[in-house]
Write a protein that holds these residues in place. Structure first.
Motif, PDB file in Angstrom:
ATOM      1  N   ILE A   1      45.332  44.938  39.671  1.00  0.00           N
ATOM      2  CA  ILE A   1      44.389  45.721  40.476  1.00  0.00           C
ATOM      3  C   ILE A   1      43.901  44.893  41.668  1.00  0.00           C
ATOM      4  CG2 ILE A   1      42.131  46.849  40.507  1.00  0.00           C
ATOM      5  CD1 ILE A   1      42.541  47.479  37.525  1.00  0.00           C
ATOM      6  N   ALA A   2      43.602  43.611  41.435  1.00  0.00           N
ATOM      7  CA  ALA A   2      43.125  42.747  42.517  1.00  0.00           C
ATOM      8  C   ALA A   2      44.200  42.559  43.586  1.00  0.00           C
ATOM      9  CB  ALA A   2      42.692  41.397  41.954  1.00  0.00           C
ATOM     10  N   GLU A   3      45.444  42.371  43.162  1.00  0.00           N
ATOM     11  CA  GLU A   3      46.541  42.225  44.125  1.00  0.00           C
ATOM     12  C   GLU A   3      46.669  43.487  44.981  1.00  0.00           C
ATOM     13  OE1 GLU A   3      49.432  39.207  41.541  1.00  0.00           O
ATOM     14  OE2 GLU A   3      49.728  41.379  41.456  1.00  0.00           O
ATOM     15  N   GLU A   4      46.628  44.641  44.341  1.00  0.00           N
ATOM     16  CA  GLU A   4      46.727  45.902  45.081  1.00  0.00           C
ATOM     17  C   GLU A   4      45.533  46.081  46.024  1.00  0.00           C
ATOM     18  OE1 GLU A   4      46.939  48.757  41.986  1.00  0.00           O
ATOM     19  OE2 GLU A   4      48.947  48.150  41.330  1.00  0.00           O
ATOM     20  N   SER A   5      44.361  45.638  45.591  1.00  0.00           N
ATOM     21  CA  SER A   5      43.149  45.761  46.420  1.00  0.00           C
ATOM     22  C   SER A   5      43.269  44.935  47.682  1.00  0.00           C
ATOM     23  CB  SER A   5      41.923  45.326  45.614  1.00  0.00           C
ATOM     24  OG  SER A   5      41.760  46.110  44.454  1.00  0.00           O
ATOM     25  N   ALA A   6      43.777  43.715  47.555  1.00  0.00           N
ATOM     26  CA  ALA A   6      43.957  42.860  48.728  1.00  0.00           C
ATOM     27  C   ALA A   6      44.962  43.485  49.695  1.00  0.00           C
ATOM     28  CB  ALA A   6      44.409  41.468  48.290  1.00  0.00           C
ATOM     29  N   GLN A   7      46.023  44.072  49.165  1.00  0.00           N
ATOM     30  CA  GLN A   7      47.027  44.724  50.011  1.00  0.00           C
ATOM     31  C   GLN A   7      46.453  45.950  50.720  1.00  0.00           C
ATOM     32  OE1 GLN A   7      50.234  45.502  47.288  1.00  0.00           O
ATOM     33  NE2 GLN A   7      50.767  43.328  47.058  1.00  0.00           N
TER      34      GLN A   7
ATOM     35  N   GLY B   1      43.477  46.159  51.826  1.00  0.00           N
ATOM     36  CA  GLY B   1      42.485  45.741  52.801  1.00  0.00           C
ATOM     37  C   GLY B   1      41.054  45.854  52.317  1.00  0.00           C
ATOM     38  N   ILE B   2      40.863  45.928  50.985  1.00  0.00           N
ATOM     39  CA  ILE B   2      39.515  45.910  50.417  1.00  0.00           C
ATOM     40  C   ILE B   2      38.852  44.590  50.796  1.00  0.00           C
ATOM     41  CG2 ILE B   2      38.194  45.913  48.264  1.00  0.00           C
ATOM     42  CD1 ILE B   2      39.401  48.608  48.804  1.00  0.00           C
ATOM     43  N   ASP B   3      37.583  44.627  51.184  1.00  0.00           N
ATOM     44  CA  ASP B   3      36.887  43.417  51.639  1.00  0.00           C
ATOM     45  C   ASP B   3      36.498  42.494  50.494  1.00  0.00           C
ATOM     46  OD1 ASP B   3      36.587  44.039  54.568  1.00  0.00           O
ATOM     47  OD2 ASP B   3      35.543  45.779  53.733  1.00  0.00           O
ATOM     48  N   ILE B   4      36.010  43.080  49.389  1.00  0.00           N
ATOM     49  CA  ILE B   4      35.503  42.298  48.266  1.00  0.00           C
ATOM     50  C   ILE B   4      36.011  42.921  46.971  1.00  0.00           C
ATOM     51  CG2 ILE B   4      33.432  41.488  47.044  1.00  0.00           C
ATOM     52  CD1 ILE B   4      31.909  41.960  49.740  1.00  0.00           C
ATOM     53  N   VAL B   5      36.501  42.084  46.074  1.00  0.00           N
ATOM     54  CA  VAL B   5      36.835  42.534  44.727  1.00  0.00           C
ATOM     55  C   VAL B   5      35.941  41.781  43.760  1.00  0.00           C
ATOM     56  CG1 VAL B   5      38.592  42.696  42.941  1.00  0.00           C
ATOM     57  CG2 VAL B   5      39.222  43.058  45.329  1.00  0.00           C
ATOM     58  N   CYS B   6      35.223  42.523  42.932  1.00  0.00           N
ATOM     59  CA  CYS B   6      34.252  41.930  42.020  1.00  0.00           C
ATOM     60  C   CYS B   6      34.774  41.982  40.591  1.00  0.00           C
ATOM     61  CB  CYS B   6      32.914  42.659  42.116  1.00  0.00           C
ATOM     62  SG  CYS B   6      31.648  41.974  41.030  1.00  0.00           S
ATOM     63  N   ALA B   7      34.862  40.816  39.971  1.00  0.00           N
ATOM     64  CA  ALA B   7      35.242  40.730  38.563  1.00  0.00           C
ATOM     65  C   ALA B   7      33.996  40.908  37.708  1.00  0.00           C
ATOM     66  CB  ALA B   7      35.891  39.379  38.273  1.00  0.00           C
ATOM     67  N   VAL B   8      33.998  41.944  36.896  1.00  0.00           N
ATOM     68  CA  VAL B   8      32.898  42.195  35.962  1.00  0.00           C
ATOM     69  C   VAL B   8      33.428  41.873  34.569  1.00  0.00           C
ATOM     70  CG1 VAL B   8      31.195  43.851  35.120  1.00  0.00           C
ATOM     71  CG2 VAL B   8      32.077  44.049  37.462  1.00  0.00           C
ATOM     72  N   GLY B   9      33.113  40.689  34.087  1.00  0.00           N
ATOM     73  CA  GLY B   9      33.651  40.246  32.809  1.00  0.00           C
ATOM     74  C   GLY B   9      33.398  38.777  32.606  1.00  0.00           C
ATOM     75  N   GLY B  10      34.198  38.171  31.742  1.00  0.00           N
ATOM     76  CA  GLY B  10      34.059  36.753  31.443  1.00  0.00           C
ATOM     77  C   GLY B  10      35.004  35.893  32.260  1.00  0.00           C
ATOM     78  N   ASP B  11      35.182  34.661  31.810  1.00  0.00           N
ATOM     79  CA  ASP B  11      35.997  33.708  32.556  1.00  0.00           C
ATOM     80  C   ASP B  11      37.444  34.174  32.689  1.00  0.00           C
ATOM     81  OD1 ASP B  11      33.900  31.874  32.965  1.00  0.00           O
ATOM     82  OD2 ASP B  11      34.174  31.052  30.961  1.00  0.00           O
ATOM     83  N   GLY B  12      37.967  34.872  31.682  1.00  0.00           N
ATOM     84  CA  GLY B  12      39.336  35.371  31.778  1.00  0.00           C
ATOM     85  C   GLY B  12      39.491  36.400  32.881  1.00  0.00           C
TER      86      GLY B  12
ATOM     87  N   VAL C   1      41.298  37.938  38.432  1.00  0.00           N
ATOM     88  CA  VAL C   1      40.974  38.492  39.748  1.00  0.00           C
ATOM     89  C   VAL C   1      41.033  37.407  40.814  1.00  0.00           C
ATOM     90  CG1 VAL C   1      39.190  39.621  41.135  1.00  0.00           C
ATOM     91  CG2 VAL C   1      39.583  40.348  38.771  1.00  0.00           C
ATOM     92  N   GLY C   2      40.403  36.278  40.551  1.00  0.00           N
ATOM     93  CA  GLY C   2      40.310  35.223  41.556  1.00  0.00           C
ATOM     94  C   GLY C   2      41.656  34.652  41.946  1.00  0.00           C
ATOM     95  N   THR C   3      42.526  34.384  40.970  1.00  0.00           N
ATOM     96  CA  THR C   3      43.829  33.803  41.306  1.00  0.00           C
ATOM     97  C   THR C   3      44.688  34.792  42.090  1.00  0.00           C
ATOM     98  OG1 THR C   3      44.657  34.416  39.101  1.00  0.00           O
ATOM     99  CG2 THR C   3      43.843  32.162  39.394  1.00  0.00           C
ATOM    100  N   ALA C   4      44.460  36.095  41.873  1.00  0.00           N
ATOM    101  CA  ALA C   4      45.202  37.101  42.636  1.00  0.00           C
ATOM    102  C   ALA C   4      44.779  37.146  44.096  1.00  0.00           C
ATOM    103  CB  ALA C   4      45.011  38.477  42.003  1.00  0.00           C
ATOM    104  N   LEU C   5      43.575  36.662  44.391  1.00  0.00           N
ATOM    105  CA  LEU C   5      43.040  36.738  45.755  1.00  0.00           C
ATOM    106  C   LEU C   5      43.230  35.452  46.557  1.00  0.00           C
ATOM    107  CD1 LEU C   5      39.667  38.602  45.055  1.00  0.00           C
ATOM    108  CD2 LEU C   5      41.894  39.579  45.675  1.00  0.00           C
ATOM    109  N   ILE C   6      43.750  34.396  45.931  1.00  0.00           N
ATOM    110  CA  ILE C   6      43.954  33.133  46.635  1.00  0.00           C
ATOM    111  C   ILE C   6      44.881  33.352  47.834  1.00  0.00           C
ATOM    112  CG2 ILE C   6      45.015  30.833  46.454  1.00  0.00           C
ATOM    113  CD1 ILE C   6      44.090  30.779  43.529  1.00  0.00           C
ATOM    114  N   GLY C   7      44.471  32.837  48.979  1.00  0.00           N
ATOM    115  CA  GLY C   7      45.278  32.946  50.186  1.00  0.00           C
ATOM    116  C   GLY C   7      45.176  34.271  50.905  1.00  0.00           C
ATOM    117  N   THR C   8      44.302  35.165  50.454  1.00  0.00           N
ATOM    118  CA  THR C   8      44.107  36.447  51.119  1.00  0.00           C
ATOM    119  C   THR C   8      42.773  36.446  51.870  1.00  0.00           C
ATOM    120  OG1 THR C   8      42.869  37.619  49.375  1.00  0.00           O
ATOM    121  CG2 THR C   8      45.270  37.495  49.133  1.00  0.00           C
TER     122      THR C   8
END
Length: 308
Positions: A50-56, A58-69, A74-81
């Motif tokens: 979902i995070a990868e698709e969101s970055a593609q 052009g979503i400005d912010i993706v918020c992970a609602v959950g724990g460290d996993g 989400v965070g690793t999918a957004l690296i470099g975007t």
């Protein structure tokens, strides 16, 4: 123009259901600043896709609602975007959220997003595995794998598992190759810290900072069982540098050769190759932090290289 934010909710993290989170988002998010939608994960790694698709999109912010996993996915999918990571911590550990001074209560975490305190943080790379906060190859990796399969979730499940396994665990042998030296030994912990803590106040590397262009190698050697409480308390009181059993080495690149090819990255267990090449990837992820962390950033940085 309003920013677009997508909330990715892990419905069960830390053993708690998140049925009220959508209502709290509606109540506490600043609708003058944001247009939002919500996606609910249905299986492991769903948040990542979902995070990868969101970055593609052009979503400005993706918020992970959950724990460290969830934050890891989400965070690793957004690296470099160009897309920013935001966090509403609802897990049992919440290590990166605690490091970034993000409020742990959901209403305040949502209100923190409204502040748009943004930094460019470093991330780590272990062979082909990106990670955000802390990784490891010792007892922490062993527990992460066992916890992934364990029948009790949440903080107390994790604590019970540590108690069950700690005294029978045999530290594996490792070889760490740094630019200026080689370190060999059997280590209870061989942790790599971009941020400062595992979660729940367990501070693995008090001086680690996600904007300093380096990581810290934290090695915990074997010690007598009767010293256990004293050594563990040092992690919670952020005094580990005073222990004879602990060594902390800053680095940008390192190589680790493992006897047991098991790792965790941001608390997620992975079976890995026996040779791990580690490096820091500076300023590679945009993230919304808490005001307290922004104060730290402003105090430490003389330029705005990592901040916007």
């Amino acid at each position: 123009m309003k920013k677009r934010i997508r909330f990715i909710i892990n419905p069960i993290s830390g053993g708690v259901k998140k049925a009220r989170v959508p209502q709290m988002i509606e109540e506490h998010l600043n609708h003058d600043l944001f247009d939002y939608d919500i996606a609910i994960t249905q299986y492991k790694q769903h948040a990542k896709s979902i995070a990868e698709e969101s970055a593609q999109e052009g979503i400005d912010i993706v918020c992970a609602v959950g724990g460290d996993g969830s934050v890891h996915e989400v965070g690793t999918a957004l690296i470099g975007t160009k897309c920013h990571l935001a966090i509403i911590p609802t897990g049992s550990g919440n290590g990166l959220a605690r490091h970034l001074k993000i409020p742990l209560k959901t209403p305040q975490a949502i209100q923190n997003i409204n502040e748009l305190n943004s930094i460019r943080m470093d991330t780590g790379l272990a062979n082909d595995k990106p990670f955000l906060g802390v990784g490891g190859y010792g007892f922490d990796a062993f527990i992460a794998k066992r916890f992934d399969e364990y029948h009790i979730r949440g903080f107390w499940g994790y604590t019970q598992l540590v108690y069950e396994e700690y005294f029978s665990y045999k530290p594996p042998r490792m070889k760490i190759i740094l630019p200026d030296e080689q370190i060999k030994g059997n280590f209870l912990l061989c942790s790599i810290a971009n941020s400062s803590e595992f979660g729940n106040g367990f501070c693995i590397s008090p001086k680690s900072n996600v904007i300093d262009g380096q990581m810290e190698l934290v090695l915990l050697s074997k010690f007598s069982w009767w010293r256990t409480m004293g050594v563990i308390s040092r992690f919670f009181f952020k005094k580990i540098e005073g222990s004879r059993y602990i060594r902390i080495v800053p680095f940008q690149k390192a190589r680790i050769i493992l006897e047991v090819p098991l790792a965790h990255y941001d608390g997620e267990p992975f079976e890995v190759r026996k040779e791990i090449n580690l490096e820091i990837v500076p300023a590679s992820l945009s993230v919304l932090c808490g005001k307290g962390y922004m104060d730290i950033v402003n105090l430490k940085l003389k330029t705005d290289e990592h901040v916007y």
